[in-house]
Write a protein that holds these residues in place. Structure first.
Motif, PDB file in Angstrom:
ATOM      1  N   ALA A 109      -5.946  19.888  38.613  1.00 18.14           N
ATOM      2  CA  ALA A 109      -5.822  18.590  37.945  1.00 18.14           C
ATOM      3  C   ALA A 109      -6.395  18.703  36.541  1.00 18.14           C
ATOM      4  N   GLY A 110      -5.669  18.151  35.575  1.00 19.75           N
ATOM      5  CA  GLY A 110      -6.154  18.160  34.199  1.00 19.75           C
ATOM      6  C   GLY A 110      -5.898  19.448  33.463  1.00 19.75           C
ATOM      7  N   ARG A 280     -14.625  28.939  38.259  1.00 18.67           N
ATOM      8  CA  ARG A 280     -13.591  28.954  37.230  1.00 18.67           C
ATOM      9  C   ARG A 280     -12.775  30.246  37.337  1.00 18.67           C
ATOM     10  N   VAL A 281     -11.452  30.139  37.243  1.00 22.70           N
ATOM     11  CA  VAL A 281     -10.591  31.325  37.328  1.00 22.70           C
ATOM     12  C   VAL A 281     -10.800  32.191  36.089  1.00 22.70           C
ATOM     13  N   GLU A 304      -6.423  32.626  27.297  1.00 16.36           N
ATOM     14  CA  GLU A 304      -5.304  31.818  26.811  1.00 16.36           C
ATOM     15  C   GLU A 304      -4.131  31.817  27.787  1.00 16.36           C
ATOM     16  N   LYS A 305      -4.007  32.900  28.560  1.00 19.02           N
ATOM     17  CA  LYS A 305      -2.916  32.988  29.522  1.00 19.02           C
ATOM     18  C   LYS A 305      -3.286  32.391  30.879  1.00 19.02           C
ATOM     19  N   LEU A 306      -4.533  31.981  31.023  1.00 25.89           N
ATOM     20  CA  LEU A 306      -4.985  31.407  32.287  1.00 25.89           C
ATOM     21  C   LEU A 306      -5.082  29.889  32.221  1.00 25.89           C
ATOM     22  N   TRP A 309      -4.220  27.822  35.195  1.00 29.25           N
ATOM     23  CA  TRP A 309      -5.066  28.012  36.375  1.00 29.25           C
ATOM     24  C   TRP A 309      -6.393  27.276  36.261  1.00 29.25           C
ATOM     25  N   ARG A 310      -6.638  26.653  35.116  1.00 30.93           N
ATOM     26  CA  ARG A 310      -7.946  26.050  34.875  1.00 30.93           C
ATOM     27  C   ARG A 310      -7.852  24.540  34.736  1.00 30.93           C
ATOM     28  N   GLY A 311      -8.795  23.844  35.294  1.00 29.80           N
ATOM     29  CA  GLY A 311      -8.837  22.401  35.188  1.00 29.80           C
ATOM     30  C   GLY A 311      -9.456  21.935  33.883  1.00 29.80           C
TER      31      GLY A 311
END
Length: 311
Positions: A109-110, A280-281, A304-306, A309-311
């Motif tokens: 989410a977010g 955190r991923v 930047e590519k993740l 995957w991060r809220g």
């Protein structure tokens, strides 16, 4: 993105809004496959719509097929991006790996800067977004990649592809044929079923956490390759690791029990892993599995590519 009214200054109504905005999902799918980056795909689609809404109502009304117009513009922008990307990737620190995508249910989410829109939900996770497939697309020329994606993946006729690529239909047919040969050559003789892949990824995770080098070696093809992408922003391998034993020792040496939590997940529609640090991923792992062994590991650590995957 803010849009304008379909009845601009000249008073002439343009196409129905649904005929234009309804193309967004297809354009995102198209651009992601062409570019291997969700962030770049979103930029392409935003620029495509900006060009549409910059036209007058008279100009919009003159467009027989808004969807065809949007596709043509998006395709040409992608071609320009791919051409410039070659120079940018020559300056990229270390290896460049396509941006990994989570499954819709795994999108935090977010993760889209507070937006309720979910780009992961707009990407169709089929074979054409598998990491191995995208990596092969990266080896193609920009024209080959665009022609192949448009014709073989999205079924556009070569007459339309030619208009986008700026070559004859016959030349585009040759481009797609060359690209097809690359794809066919990369396909394993015995692809592993998804269930088998999931079990192997789970076994790899357990062996990694246990620092069991022998178990890791047993899961890897003797000629396996591991590639890391940190983009110069975090520590990552600058060059691929080759060979089962070297890869096994590399992962075993970097296991951090109690700190790094590795979870099974879906990466580009296939079984993968995501490493979490303090919730955190920090890295995502995609696997190329065939003939009962792990042949390729793609590790993405570039923050930047993740973003997805991060809220």
């Amino acid at each position: 993105m803010t849009t304008t009214s379909t009845a601009p200054e000249d008073g002439r109504p343009g196409p129905a809004p649904s005929a234009v905005t309804g193309e967004r999902r297809r354009l995102i799918n198209l651009a992601y496959r062409m570019l291997g980056s969700l962030a770049e795909a979103e930029d392409v689609v935003q620029e495509t719509y900006a060009r549409w809404y910059a036209m007058s109502g008279r100009q919009q009304e003159a467009v027989a097929s808004p969807g065809g117009w949007l596709t043509k513009v998006a395709g040409r922008i992608c071609l320009d991006v791919l051409r410039s990307a070659r120079a940018r990737r020559e300056r990229y620190v270390g290896e460049w790996v396509p941006e990994p995508l989570p499954a819709r249910t795994e999108w935090p989410a977010g993760a889209t800067d507070g937006s309720t829109a979910d780009p992961a939900d707009r990407i169709t996770l089929d074979e054409s977004v598998g990491m191995a497939f995208l990596v092969v697309l990266e080896s193609m020329t920009p024209a080959e990649r665009v022609a192949f994606v448009l014709h073989d993946v999205f079924r556009y006729p070569f007459s339309e592809v030619a208009d986008i690529v700026g070559r004859t239909p016959a030349a585009c047919r040759q481009l797609a044929s060359s690209a097809r040969r690359r794809i066919d050559a990369s396909r394993p003789a015995l692809p592993s079923p998804t269930g088998r892949q999931a079990r192997m990824v789970r076994d790899f995770k357990q062996a990694w956490e246990a620092k069991d080098i022998n178990a890791l070696i047993g899961l890897l093809d003797p000629d396996a390759t591991a590639v890391g992408d940190g983009g110069g922003r975090v520590t990552a391998l600058l060059h691929p690791i080759e060979g089962a034993e070297r890869i096994a020792r590399f992962f075993a040496d970097r296991s951090r029990p109690g700190q790094l939590e590795v979870r099974e997940c879906t990466v580009n529609g296939q079984p993968g892993l995501a490493a979490h640090l303090d919730g955190r991923v920090v890295s995502v792992y995609a696997f190329g599995i065939a003939d009962g062994r792990i042949r390729r590991i793609w590790a993405v650590l570039n923050p930047e590519k993740l973003r997805p995957w991060r809220g």
